[in-house]
Scaffold this motif. Structure first.
Motif, PDB file in Angstrom:
ATOM      1  N   VAL A 104       0.865  -1.183   0.000  1.00 12.66           N
ATOM      2  CA  VAL A 104       0.000   0.000   0.000  1.00 12.66           C
ATOM      3  C   VAL A 104       0.898   1.227   0.000  1.00 12.66           C
ATOM      4  N   GLY A 105       0.831   1.996  -1.084  1.00 13.36           N
ATOM      5  CA  GLY A 105       1.713   3.151  -1.214  1.00 13.36           C
ATOM      6  C   GLY A 105       0.956   4.448  -1.394  1.00 13.36           C
ATOM      7  N   THR A 106       1.701   5.488  -1.707  1.00 12.43           N
ATOM      8  CA  THR A 106       1.084   6.801  -1.882  1.00 12.43           C
ATOM      9  C   THR A 106       0.142   6.823  -3.079  1.00 12.43           C
ATOM     10  N   ARG A 107       0.403   5.988  -4.085  1.00 13.29           N
ATOM     11  CA  ARG A 107      -0.497   5.928  -5.241  1.00 13.29           C
ATOM     12  C   ARG A 107      -1.883   5.479  -4.811  1.00 13.29           C
ATOM     13  N   HIS A 108      -1.949   4.545  -3.882  1.00 12.89           N
ATOM     14  CA  HIS A 108      -3.241   4.022  -3.436  1.00 12.89           C
ATOM     15  C   HIS A 108      -3.947   5.016  -2.521  1.00 12.89           C
ATOM     16  N   LEU A 109      -3.182   5.760  -1.743  1.00 15.09           N
ATOM     17  CA  LEU A 109      -3.781   6.832  -0.944  1.00 15.09           C
ATOM     18  C   LEU A 109      -4.394   7.900  -1.850  1.00 15.09           C
ATOM     19  N   LEU A 110      -3.657   8.262  -2.898  1.00 18.79           N
ATOM     20  CA  LEU A 110      -4.165   9.280  -3.821  1.00 18.79           C
ATOM     21  C   LEU A 110      -5.433   8.804  -4.515  1.00 18.79           C
ATOM     22  N   LEU A 111      -5.438   7.558  -4.999  1.00 12.95           N
ATOM     23  CA  LEU A 111      -6.622   7.028  -5.670  1.00 12.95           C
ATOM     24  C   LEU A 111      -7.803   6.939  -4.714  1.00 12.95           C
ATOM     25  N   ALA A 112      -7.540   6.586  -3.459  1.00 15.95           N
ATOM     26  CA  ALA A 112      -8.613   6.540  -2.465  1.00 15.95           C
ATOM     27  C   ALA A 112      -9.188   7.927  -2.209  1.00 15.95           C
ATOM     28  N   LEU A 113      -8.341   8.942  -2.229  1.00 17.39           N
ATOM     29  CA  LEU A 113      -8.806  10.318  -2.017  1.00 17.39           C
ATOM     30  C   LEU A 113      -9.656  10.807  -3.180  1.00 17.39           C
TER      31      LEU A 113
END
Length: 202
Positions: A104-113
């Motif tokens: 789980v990386g920053t890409r997944h945080l961004l997509l979740a946002l």
């Protein structure tokens, strides 16, 4: 932290720490999804940074827009996530699992946002050009560059893969419940193709 936090990258953990600093600066003892969004804008090494660069996002302007107004009020040490932040991290985990990622990386945080973050964050990101489609288009071309803090054993990796298949199975079951007629039609089509193939083979 949840048991799957071992699969969170160093860069995403840095975002969480920065979000805690933002919350403490505002005198709060809980981290919100808005704090995570602000911290993600300040992150410099993860995959999300590539999105900001490729889409020409003025991060300083976004931070100014999203930062809470008020004076510094030092609070107690931040020790937990609030409901919005917990939901955000869970969406990031589900996104990682469904896309076949092993972390789980920053890409997944961004997509979740951008998928289902706080309304103010989604609006600000959209107006800056960071939509769901645009972010995915960039990230699909970006290889995984983020690292885990430690090497995980085979048992933990197996549990992660099992969680992925369980999540996909749950999504399939929900789809069947919502559209039973479509499922029946697909099964009938498969049966017809199978019968035709057998007849041709004989």
């Amino acid at each position: 932290m949840p048991s799957w936090f071992d699969f969170v990258t160093v860069e995403a953990r840095t975002v969480l720490l920065a979000a805690g600093v933002t919350a403490r600066h505002d005198g709060r003892t809980e981290i919100s999804a808005d704090d995570v969004a602000l911290a993600l804008l300040g992150e410099r090494d993860g995959a999300a940074t590539t999105v900001w660069h490729r889409l020409g996002v003025d991060r300083d302007r976004l931070v100014e827009r999203l930062r809470p107004r008020g004076t510094y009020r030092p609070g107690a040490p931040v020790v937990r996530l609030d409901a919005t932040a917990r939901a955000l991290w869970e969406r990031a985990r589900r996104t990682a699992l469904l896309t076949g990622a092993d972390r789980v990386g920053t890409r997944h945080l961004l997509l979740a946002l951008v998928d289902d973050g706080p309304a103010a964050v989604v609006v600000a990101f959209t107006e800056a050009g960071v939509t769901r489609v645009a972010a995915r288009a960039v990230l699909d071309r970006v290889p995984e560059i983020e690292r885990l803090p430690a090497r995980l054993g085979p048992v933990r990796r197996w549990r992660w893969r099992w969680a992925r298949w369980r999540l996909r199975w749950d999504r399939l079951r929900r789809a069947v419940r919502r559209r039973p007629a479509l499922v029946v039609a697909l099964l009938a089509l498969v049966a017809a193709v199978t019968v035709a193939t057998l007849r041709y083979a004989s």
